[in-house]
Design a protein around this motif. Structure first.
Motif, short mmCIF file in Angstrom:
data_model
loop_
_atom_site.label_atom_id
_atom_site.label_comp_id
_atom_site.label_asym_id
_atom_site.label_seq_id
_atom_site.Cartn_x
_atom_site.Cartn_y
_atom_site.Cartn_z
N CYS A 134 0.83 -1.21 0.00
CA CYS A 134 0.00 0.00 0.00
C CYS A 134 0.87 1.26 0.00
N VAL A 135 1.87 1.29 0.85
CA VAL A 135 2.76 2.45 0.89
C VAL A 135 3.54 2.57 -0.41
N SER A 136 3.96 1.45 -0.95
CA SER A 136 4.73 1.45 -2.19
C SER A 136 3.91 1.97 -3.37
N TYR A 138 1.80 4.43 -3.21
CA TYR A 138 1.61 5.88 -3.09
C TYR A 138 2.90 6.68 -3.04
N ALA A 145 9.51 5.35 1.25
CA ALA A 145 8.62 4.18 1.27
C ALA A 145 9.01 3.24 2.41
N TRP A 148 8.11 4.94 5.87
CA TRP A 148 6.66 4.93 6.13
C TRP A 148 6.16 3.52 6.41
N THR A 149 6.67 2.56 5.65
CA THR A 149 6.24 1.18 5.86
C THR A 149 6.64 0.68 7.24
#
Length: 173
Positions: A134-136, A138, A145, A148-149
């Protein structure tokens, strides 16, 4: 690596059980709990690290558009990225699985405990890879990335269980 870490932990706790510092049942239960925590942390971190940059790398290298030129749909691409990142980690966890299984013979641990631990670790692995994907999707920067992950995985995988345990302890007493 995973099996080695599990084996070292097992040998140290079993040694404490054999020299009389612990009863066999408590040594088995302590070993099982230690191995469950190690497997959970490994699944959470490895799943997040492997998928944090999977889609964003495709976007940075401008190869994501090439994937859509084929007859693949977005869900096929996501499923492929998920399967490729989860496979290696799942095999590593499978290699370490016999060691927690030994704790059943020492007592204090049942087969149901082992099966629930396996399901929880698999769930943690799939959850952390879902956060990474999901983070990747956005974020385009590799470092952003990953950070955040790891932050979201830590929030969901470590803080929420701690808050849940604290709430449970507060309601029980």
């Amino acid at each position: 690596m995973t099996a080695t870490l599990a084996a070292v932990t097992a040998i140290s706790l079993l040694y404490a059980g054999f020299v009389g510092a612990l009863t066999p049942g408590s040594a088995g239960q302590g070993l099982f709990q230690a191995l469950a925590v190690i497997a959970y942390l490994y699944a959470i971190l490895e799943g997040a690290i492997l998928t944090a940059d999977s889609l964003s790398r495709e976007r940075r290298e401008d190869t994501l558009g090439l994937l859509f030129l084929t007859h693949l749909k977005a869900r096929d691409i996501i499923a492929g990225k998920l399967a490729s990142s989860v496979g290696r980690t799942m095999y590593s966890l499978l290699a370490a699985l016999p060691i927690p299984g030994i704790t059943i013979f020492f007592g204090g641990v049942t087969l149901a405990d082992l099966l629930m631990m396996m399901a929880a670790v698999l769930n943690a692995l799939l959850f952390s890879t879902a956060i990474g994907l999901c983070v990747s999707a956005y974020v385009k920067s590799e470092l952003r990335a990953l950070s955040w992950t790891l932050a979201l995985t830590f929030l969901a995988g470590a803080l929420w269980p701690i808050v849940g345990l604290a709430l449970h302890a507060a309601t029980v007493t």
